[in-house]
Write a protein that holds these residues in place. Sequence first.
Motif, short mmCIF file in Angstrom:
data_model
loop_
_atom_site.label_atom_id
_atom_site.label_comp_id
_atom_site.label_asym_id
_atom_site.label_seq_id
_atom_site.Cartn_x
_atom_site.Cartn_y
_atom_site.Cartn_z
N ARG A 1 0.86 -1.18 0.00
CA ARG A 1 0.00 0.00 0.00
C ARG A 1 0.90 1.23 0.00
NH1 ARG A 1 -2.81 -0.89 4.30
NH2 ARG A 1 -4.69 -1.65 3.26
N VAL A 2 0.70 2.10 -0.95
CA VAL A 2 1.49 3.32 -1.05
C VAL A 2 0.54 4.51 -0.88
CG1 VAL A 2 3.03 4.71 -2.49
CG2 VAL A 2 3.12 2.20 -2.61
N GLU A 3 0.81 5.32 0.13
CA GLU A 3 -0.02 6.48 0.42
C GLU A 3 0.83 7.75 0.31
OE1 GLU A 3 -2.80 5.47 4.00
OE2 GLU A 3 -0.98 4.24 4.19
N VAL A 4 0.29 8.73 -0.36
CA VAL A 4 0.97 10.02 -0.53
C VAL A 4 0.08 11.09 0.09
CG1 VAL A 4 1.95 11.65 -2.16
CG2 VAL A 4 2.04 9.19 -2.65
N ASP A 5 0.57 11.72 1.15
CA ASP A 5 -0.21 12.70 1.91
C ASP A 5 -1.57 12.14 2.32
OD1 ASP A 5 1.82 14.53 1.77
OD2 ASP A 5 0.95 15.71 0.14
N THR B 1 -4.36 7.07 -0.88
CA THR B 1 -3.82 5.80 -1.37
C THR B 1 -3.59 5.86 -2.87
OG1 THR B 1 -4.95 4.58 0.40
CG2 THR B 1 -4.22 3.31 -1.52
N LEU B 2 -2.35 5.64 -3.27
CA LEU B 2 -1.99 5.60 -4.68
C LEU B 2 -2.17 4.20 -5.24
CD1 LEU B 2 -0.83 7.19 -7.10
CD2 LEU B 2 1.46 6.61 -6.27
N VAL B 3 -1.80 3.19 -4.46
CA VAL B 3 -2.02 1.80 -4.84
C VAL B 3 -2.25 1.02 -3.56
CG1 VAL B 3 0.43 1.17 -4.79
CG2 VAL B 3 -1.13 -0.13 -6.23
N ASP B 4 -3.13 -0.01 -3.63
CA ASP B 4 -3.45 -0.77 -2.42
C ASP B 4 -2.98 -2.21 -2.56
OD1 ASP B 4 -4.45 -1.22 0.13
OD2 ASP B 4 -6.33 -0.15 -0.28
N LEU B 5 -3.21 -2.98 -1.51
CA LEU B 5 -2.66 -4.33 -1.42
C LEU B 5 -3.23 -5.27 -2.48
CD1 LEU B 5 -2.75 -4.72 2.46
CD2 LEU B 5 -0.77 -4.20 1.05
N VAL C 1 8.41 18.73 -1.93
CA VAL C 1 7.57 17.56 -2.19
C VAL C 1 8.43 16.42 -2.72
CG1 VAL C 1 5.48 18.90 -2.64
CG2 VAL C 1 7.00 18.30 -4.54
N ALA C 2 7.94 15.20 -2.50
CA ALA C 2 8.59 14.00 -3.03
C ALA C 2 7.91 13.61 -4.33
CB ALA C 2 8.50 12.86 -2.03
N GLU C 3 8.69 13.02 -5.23
CA GLU C 3 8.17 12.48 -6.47
C GLU C 3 8.06 10.97 -6.30
OE1 GLU C 3 7.33 14.63 -8.59
OE2 GLU C 3 8.68 16.35 -8.53
N VAL C 4 6.87 10.42 -6.54
CA VAL C 4 6.60 9.01 -6.30
C VAL C 4 6.16 8.36 -7.60
CG1 VAL C 4 5.29 7.34 -4.92
CG2 VAL C 4 5.82 9.60 -3.97
N GLU C 5 6.72 7.18 -7.88
CA GLU C 5 6.29 6.39 -9.03
C GLU C 5 6.05 4.96 -8.56
OE1 GLU C 5 8.06 5.88 -13.38
OE2 GLU C 5 8.85 4.41 -11.97
N VAL C 6 4.89 4.43 -8.92
CA VAL C 6 4.56 3.03 -8.65
C VAL C 6 4.39 2.34 -10.00
CG1 VAL C 6 2.91 1.42 -7.64
CG2 VAL C 6 3.43 3.57 -6.47
N ARG C 7 5.09 1.21 -10.18
CA ARG C 7 5.00 0.45 -11.42
C ARG C 7 4.16 -0.80 -11.17
NH1 ARG C 7 9.82 2.30 -10.46
NH2 ARG C 7 10.66 0.33 -9.65
N PRO C 8 2.89 -0.79 -11.57
CA PRO C 8 2.04 -1.96 -11.36
C PRO C 8 2.54 -3.16 -12.16
CG PRO C 8 0.74 -0.01 -11.93
CD PRO C 8 2.18 0.31 -12.23
N PRO D 1 -0.80 -6.02 -7.29
CA PRO D 1 0.63 -6.34 -7.23
C PRO D 1 1.45 -5.28 -7.98
CG PRO D 1 -0.66 -8.25 -7.93
CD PRO D 1 -1.57 -7.07 -7.98
N VAL D 2 2.62 -4.95 -7.46
CA VAL D 2 3.46 -3.96 -8.10
C VAL D 2 4.85 -4.54 -8.34
CG1 VAL D 2 2.21 -2.05 -7.04
CG2 VAL D 2 4.22 -2.95 -5.90
N GLU D 3 5.48 -4.05 -9.39
CA GLU D 3 6.84 -4.46 -9.70
C GLU D 3 7.85 -3.62 -8.95
OE1 GLU D 3 7.21 -4.19 -13.90
OE2 GLU D 3 6.22 -6.10 -14.27
N GLY D 4 7.51 -2.37 -8.62
CA GLY D 4 8.47 -1.53 -7.93
C GLY D 4 7.88 -0.19 -7.56
N VAL D 5 8.54 0.45 -6.60
CA VAL D 5 8.16 1.77 -6.13
C VAL D 5 9.42 2.62 -6.06
CG1 VAL D 5 7.13 3.12 -4.25
CG2 VAL D 5 6.28 0.81 -4.75
#
Length: 310
Positions: free
Chosen positions: A221-225, A228-232, A248-255, A235-239
Amino acid sequence: MAEVATSARTSGTSSAMPDQLLVVVDPVARRTDGESVRIAKDVLSAGASSTKVCLPDGPEEFARALRRRGSRRPVVVGDDRALLRAVGLLHRHRELAACALSVVPVGPVLGLTRSLGLPSGAVAAARAVLDGAERRLDLLVDDSDGVVLGAVGIPPVAAEEDQGDDGTGPGGGAGPGGSRSASASARPWLRTCQSLVRTLASSRPVRAAAATGAAGPSRLRVEVDGVTLVDLDQPVEGVSVMPGTGGVAEVEVRPLSVGAEAAPLTARGRTVTVSGAHFRYRADAVVSGPVGTRTWVVREGAWGLTLPAG
C-alpha cells in the motif's frame, strides 16, 4: 589515530580568499585513488586561507573529525557513502541547517554525487569547493531518523548490464540545474529517478542480490499525503521515491503488467508511507529492512551542498 595536517596561506590578499576549511579524507578514497586525493588536497590548500586536513582511519574517527570542525567549513573527500555518512551524522546532531557541506567525489561509488551536480574530476571538484555557492536541497527523513539524498527503490533492484564497472552508471549530470529541473522535457524527474535508482543499485550488486532474493511482484500500500496511490490488491513491480523540488517528493509506482505494459502511477506529496508484507528497500547506496511499514517526510531545504557557481 587519525593523521592531521594543517596548512595556512597568508598574504596581502588573504582576506578575499575562501573561509577556513576542514578537509576530511575518507579512508576508502585514499585506498582507491590516492592520486586524486593528493590533487584535491593541493588545490584546496593553495586556494584557501587556511586548510586543516584530517585522515581518519575509520567511521568513528571520521565522525569525530566532523564534530570537532569548529568554525571551519567541512569538505568531504570521498564517494557516495562518505557523503551519506556526513549528512547522516549532521542530521542526528541537528546541525544540518547551520552547516553547508562541500564534497570532492573520489572513490568507487559516485552515482549519487554525480546526480547532485558535483564535478567528477578532482581539480574541477576542488575548484567548485573554493569558488562555488551553497545550494539548499530537500531531504527525505524516514520514521527511523534515516536520511535519503537521492532515491528510495522498492525492491532494491539488482545491477543492470548498462552500468559501468566502477558503479557510477549513466546517471551523471541530472542534479540541481540539470535535466531534473529542465521544464522543456516531459517528466524529467521521472527519468532522473529511474536512472538514479539503477545507478545506486549497481554500486553493491552482491549485497543487493543477497538481500532481495528472487525478484517478484509485491503487494504494497502506497499512500501520498494520506491518499492511497495503490493498495494491497494490486501487485506492483516496484516503487520509487525521491526528493523533488519545493518540498515535495516524487513518487512512481509500477504496477505488475499482464499482457500490455501497465502505465506507471505517479504522485507528488510531502509524506509517503509504504506498508504491506515485509519488504526491503534501497535508500541511496544502502539496503535496509525488512520492514512492515516505512514513512518518508520531505524536509524542504534541509541541507546545504556547495555546487559550481552558475
